[in-house]
Design an enzyme around this catalytic site. Sequence first.
Site, PDB file in Angstrom:
ATOM      1  CB  THR A 171     -18.291 -18.440 -17.932  1.00 36.92           C
ATOM      2  OG1 THR A 171     -17.315 -19.473 -18.126  1.00 36.92           O
ATOM      3  CG2 THR A 171     -17.777 -17.181 -18.604  1.00 36.92           C
ATOM      4  NE  ARG A 196     -15.692 -19.577 -20.476  1.00 33.04           N
ATOM      5  CZ  ARG A 196     -14.498 -19.951 -20.093  1.00 33.04           C
ATOM      6  NH1 ARG A 196     -13.630 -20.374 -20.989  1.00 33.04           N
ATOM      7  NH2 ARG A 196     -14.155 -19.900 -18.838  1.00 33.04           N
ATOM      8  CE  LYS A 251     -12.402 -19.886 -12.472  1.00 28.06           C
ATOM      9  NZ  LYS A 251     -13.187 -20.537 -13.535  1.00 28.06           N
ATOM     10  CD  GLU A 253     -16.187 -23.880 -13.949  1.00 25.49           C
ATOM     11  OE1 GLU A 253     -15.352 -24.290 -13.110  1.00 25.49           O
ATOM     12  OE2 GLU A 253     -16.052 -22.795 -14.549  1.00 25.49           O
TER      13      GLU A 253
HETATM   14  C1  3PG Z   1     -11.755 -21.281 -16.834  1.00 26.92           C
HETATM   15  O1  3PG Z   1     -12.705 -20.796 -17.354  1.00 26.92           O
HETATM   16  O2  3PG Z   1     -11.741 -21.600 -15.652  1.00 26.92           O
HETATM   17  C2  3PG Z   1     -10.521 -21.429 -17.664  1.00 26.92           C
HETATM   18  O3  3PG Z   1     -10.758 -21.102 -18.985  1.00 26.92           O
HETATM   19  C3  3PG Z   1      -9.942 -22.777 -17.599  1.00 26.92           C
HETATM   20  O4  3PG Z   1      -8.617 -22.582 -17.774  1.00 26.92           O
HETATM   21  P1  3PG Z   1      -7.743 -23.596 -18.635  1.00 26.92           P
HETATM   22  O5  3PG Z   1      -8.345 -23.623 -20.007  1.00 26.92           O
HETATM   23  O6  3PG Z   1      -6.354 -23.003 -18.616  1.00 26.92           O
HETATM   24  O7  3PG Z   1      -7.811 -24.934 -17.955  1.00 26.92           O
END
Ligand code: 3PG
Length: 203
Positions: free
Chosen positions: A67, A44, A127, A40
């Site tokens: 995102t 960003r 998710k 994924e």
């Molecule tokens: C996401 O976008 O899914 C999260 O930022 C990932 O979370 P983590 O950095 O706590 O693994």
Amino acid sequence: MSIETIMRLAPVVPVIVIEDAAHARPVAEALVAGGLFALEVTLRTPAALEAIAEMAKVEGAVVGAGTVLNEAQLDQAMEAGARFIVSPGLTDGLGRAAIERKVPFLPGVANAGDIMRGLDLGLGHFKFFPAATSGGVPALKALTGPFADIKLCPTGGITQDNAPEWLALKQVLCVGGSWLVPKGQPDVAAITDMAHKAAALVA
Ligand code: 3PG
């Protein structure tokens, strides 16, 4: 590939932030070499779309966009070669767009109302985000009571160490996490090593 097939490729989906598109291929190769296939890439950074296109060339990688906040970003991600779409939350507009495009879609949910909106749209794979701060494992256990048929990928605050607690839940097919790809110049050997450990987790 269905979203369920993608979620079952490996127990962990790396959540990747790429600042420099030149890092994309080595990062994807290192993850795939370690046994993680669904990747994924978060939208960003300005480099994200190019990173998706580069990673999509890596054999064995199934590259998606994360995102994704709206229909326009969904289209940009698909044009770049994203084979699945992840969003931090669920809007009707994004949900309908994903269904219309027939692209595997994993929207974020954090409570029963979110899940019910997803079910109304015909979605069944979500998710759980942000997993740790939305009540953690106990919250997810409670939510799977009324929603016994949904499948989940908790993300947000998951680590190699706490992943097993999440993966032990029947409806959890995989977890997501950013720990596999630290910021900066990629250390390919270290990424492959972390990916190996993550791929060995039992889903
Ligand atoms: C996401 O976008 O899914 C999260 O930022 C990932 O979370 P983590 O950095 O706590 O693994």
